[in-house]
Design a protein around this motif. Sequence first.
Motif, PDB file in Angstrom:
ATOM      1  N   UNK A  55     -46.648  -2.776   9.766  1.00 53.00           N
ATOM      2  CA  UNK A  55     -45.784  -1.940   9.380  1.00 53.00           C
ATOM      3  C   UNK A  55     -44.558  -2.498   8.820  1.00 53.00           C
ATOM      4  N   UNK A  56     -44.769  -3.367   7.310  1.00 50.82           N
ATOM      5  CA  UNK A  56     -43.740  -4.187   6.851  1.00 50.82           C
ATOM      6  C   UNK A  56     -41.969  -3.528   6.504  1.00 50.82           C
ATOM      7  N   UNK A  57     -41.450  -4.265   6.735  1.00 46.39           N
ATOM      8  CA  UNK A  57     -39.672  -3.543   6.460  1.00 46.39           C
ATOM      9  C   UNK A  57     -39.097  -3.714   5.475  1.00 46.39           C
ATOM     10  N   UNK A  58     -38.271  -3.319   4.032  1.00 44.54           N
ATOM     11  CA  UNK A  58     -38.587  -2.853   3.008  1.00 44.54           C
ATOM     12  C   UNK A  58     -37.826  -4.745   2.007  1.00 44.54           C
ATOM     13  N   UNK A  59     -37.383  -4.811   3.855  1.00 46.19           N
ATOM     14  CA  UNK A  59     -37.076  -6.949   3.408  1.00 46.19           C
ATOM     15  C   UNK A  59     -37.828  -7.476   3.396  1.00 46.19           C
ATOM     16  N   UNK A  60     -38.735  -7.350   4.200  1.00 45.34           N
ATOM     17  CA  UNK A  60     -40.549  -8.168   4.221  1.00 45.34           C
ATOM     18  C   UNK A  60     -41.155  -7.850   3.448  1.00 45.34           C
ATOM     19  N   UNK A  61     -41.419  -6.798   2.430  1.00 48.83           N
ATOM     20  CA  UNK A  61     -41.719  -6.600   1.417  1.00 48.83           C
ATOM     21  C   UNK A  61     -40.649  -7.223   0.370  1.00 48.83           C
ATOM     22  N   UNK A  62     -40.171  -7.074   0.167  1.00 51.22           N
ATOM     23  CA  UNK A  62     -38.693  -8.133  -1.169  1.00 51.22           C
ATOM     24  C   UNK A  62     -39.062  -9.406  -0.699  1.00 51.22           C
ATOM     25  N   UNK A  63     -39.196  -9.625   0.441  1.00 52.76           N
ATOM     26  CA  UNK A  63     -39.075 -11.769   0.614  1.00 52.76           C
ATOM     27  C   UNK A  63     -40.589 -11.935   0.279  1.00 52.76           C
ATOM     28  N   UNK A  64     -42.067 -10.744   0.389  1.00 51.21           N
ATOM     29  CA  UNK A  64     -42.882 -11.687   0.382  1.00 51.21           C
ATOM     30  C   UNK A  64     -43.858 -11.763  -0.979  1.00 51.21           C
ATOM     31  N   UNK A  65     -42.831 -10.261  -1.618  1.00 50.83           N
ATOM     32  CA  UNK A  65     -42.781 -10.276  -3.063  1.00 50.83           C
ATOM     33  C   UNK A  65     -42.416 -10.884  -3.991  1.00 50.83           C
ATOM     34  N   UNK A  66     -41.126 -11.465  -3.473  1.00 51.24           N
ATOM     35  CA  UNK A  66     -40.391 -12.893  -4.082  1.00 51.24           C
ATOM     36  C   UNK A  66     -41.247 -14.487  -3.799  1.00 51.24           C
ATOM     37  N   UNK A  67     -41.292 -14.805  -2.187  1.00 47.80           N
ATOM     38  CA  UNK A  67     -41.407 -15.969  -2.433  1.00 47.80           C
ATOM     39  C   UNK A  67     -43.269 -15.916  -3.534  1.00 47.80           C
ATOM     40  N   UNK A  68     -43.920 -14.740  -3.223  1.00 51.12           N
ATOM     41  CA  UNK A  68     -45.383 -15.016  -3.807  1.00 51.12           C
ATOM     42  C   UNK A  68     -44.828 -15.307  -5.630  1.00 51.12           C
ATOM     43  N   UNK A  69     -43.498 -15.097  -6.298  1.00 43.92           N
ATOM     44  CA  UNK A  69     -43.879 -15.278  -7.121  1.00 43.92           C
ATOM     45  C   UNK A  69     -43.259 -13.986  -8.637  1.00 43.92           C
ATOM     46  N   UNK A  70     -43.834 -13.002  -7.896  1.00 47.30           N
ATOM     47  CA  UNK A  70     -43.849 -11.557  -8.610  1.00 47.30           C
ATOM     48  C   UNK A  70     -42.461 -11.178  -8.820  1.00 47.30           C
ATOM     49  N   UNK A  71     -41.172 -11.281  -8.270  1.00 49.68           N
ATOM     50  CA  UNK A  71     -40.120 -10.552  -8.858  1.00 49.68           C
ATOM     51  C   UNK A  71     -39.329 -11.439 -10.204  1.00 49.68           C
ATOM     52  N   UNK A  72     -40.590 -12.646  -9.879  1.00 46.44           N
ATOM     53  CA  UNK A  72     -39.956 -13.743 -10.590  1.00 46.44           C
ATOM     54  C   UNK A  72     -39.478 -13.551 -12.137  1.00 46.44           C
ATOM     55  N   UNK A  73     -41.055 -13.222 -11.744  1.00 45.51           N
ATOM     56  CA  UNK A  73     -42.531 -12.814 -13.161  1.00 45.51           C
ATOM     57  C   UNK A  73     -42.269 -11.596 -14.130  1.00 45.51           C
ATOM     58  N   UNK A  74     -41.572 -10.705 -13.553  1.00 46.49           N
ATOM     59  CA  UNK A  74     -40.857 -10.129 -14.072  1.00 46.49           C
ATOM     60  C   UNK A  74     -39.665 -10.046 -15.177  1.00 46.49           C
ATOM     61  N   UNK A  75     -39.219 -10.893 -15.393  1.00 47.77           N
ATOM     62  CA  UNK A  75     -37.448 -11.686 -15.444  1.00 47.77           C
ATOM     63  C   UNK A  75     -38.502 -12.751 -16.805  1.00 47.77           C
ATOM     64  N   UNK A  76     -38.966 -13.512 -15.892  1.00 52.47           N
ATOM     65  CA  UNK A  76     -39.679 -14.653 -16.949  1.00 52.47           C
ATOM     66  C   UNK A  76     -40.045 -14.829 -18.167  1.00 52.47           C
ATOM     67  N   UNK A  77     -40.259 -15.883 -18.634  1.00 51.87           N
ATOM     68  CA  UNK A  77     -41.010 -15.625 -19.946  1.00 51.87           C
ATOM     69  C   UNK A  77     -42.502 -15.665 -19.305  1.00 51.87           C
ATOM     70  N   UNK A  78     -43.428 -14.971 -20.042  1.00 53.69           N
ATOM     71  CA  UNK A  78     -43.393 -14.928 -22.016  1.00 53.69           C
ATOM     72  C   UNK A  78     -42.917 -13.374 -22.612  1.00 53.69           C
ATOM     73  N   UNK A  79     -41.279 -13.123 -23.305  1.00 57.33           N
ATOM     74  CA  UNK A  79     -40.571 -12.892 -23.348  1.00 57.33           C
ATOM     75  C   UNK A  79     -40.510 -11.089 -22.395  1.00 57.33           C
TER      76      UNK A  79
END
Length: 378
Positions: free
Chosen positions: A23-47
């Motif tokens: 039962x992942x908590x929202x903070x845990x989900x955010x951390x998992x997505x961030x550490x896996x590179x999903x969050x940064x990929x939304x804003x990083x190149x390509x363009x």
Amino acid sequence: MPETAFASPALHEALASISANDSPQARDVWKMLATSGVVSALYDPPTPDGRWGLNPARLQTTLTALDAVLPLGTTLSFCVQAATALPLLRDALPDSLAGRTAREAVAGHITLALAATDTAAAGSDLTAMGTRIEQEGDMLVLTGSKRWIVNATTADHALVLARRRPGDHFTHFSLLLVPLTAPGVRVEPADTLWFDGAGIGSLHFDAVRLSADHLIGSPSRGLAAFARSISTERLASGLWANALASRVLTQTHRMLTRRRIAGAAQWDNTAVRHEFAALLIDQHRLQAMCEKACSPTPGGPPPTVAAALLKAAGAETLERTLTVCARLQGAEAFERDGLHHLRTEAAMFGIAGGTSHTLRDLIADHAETLLDIRNPAS
């Protein structure tokens, strides 16, 4: 990088981590997505798309994947941070407090809330807000309350829209980055049965004293910055509505083909098939709008209008889809976490980020642009 490549390593790694947690908590989900590179990929190149401040195709891929495995409230927690709060912070100077906070959020070290809806005003009337900033020497003093704030009970920092002068001129409002542990901040959970995982609540500010570096951008540009970011939030709403509608249609179709009435599959009933086909037509129209919004179109409507069209269409399509599918599912839709529960939560798609009636006014204001009506005298 093709979107399949993005979805394969980063997103699949994050989804595996999320699925491994009972039962992942929202903070845990955010951390998992961030550490896996999903969050940064939304804003990083390509363009990243300059209209939205992020890559809309990657956002669509991420929201679709999260909707498939998480409760609506937990996906909502992610969506507000990724589509609204972080783009606002990323517009700040890199060496500013806002810029440093943005990097911390992208890395998964902290979580964010966006606090615009005010206790003193209707949600759609931001210029009537009562939350205010006063200058006392070198310090800013924040007083007021915000309500129905996603991540209020789970965030480390809130981006707070507040009044700096009387009146409703757009230059009379500022955005502040407020640590929710600051003296004078009180967090109150919302009394609601819905949106588990979204951390919804009220934020109360009792003469909260902050240094001037807590301003996000120019003191007079808070409302303008928020207005730009709301287009990205509306884009996300439409993309997510499409993913949710598609998921519910798939589940309902599976049920209809499996369930038998009087010895025949319910799916073989002509009336059922026609009702379902009408929903498919609606969802495919919405899918086409999503694809258009994710692909820059020369001469197309401005982002504010494109986002309003997509959000309004998403809310209406989702409402029809959930209403009809709940009826077709019958008693099963009344089970705990069944379709009627989801219908209630999904009503937010027609409210948050601007009601459907508000969006229709905006769309009507741009009727000539959308119809490509030329001035005969030109």
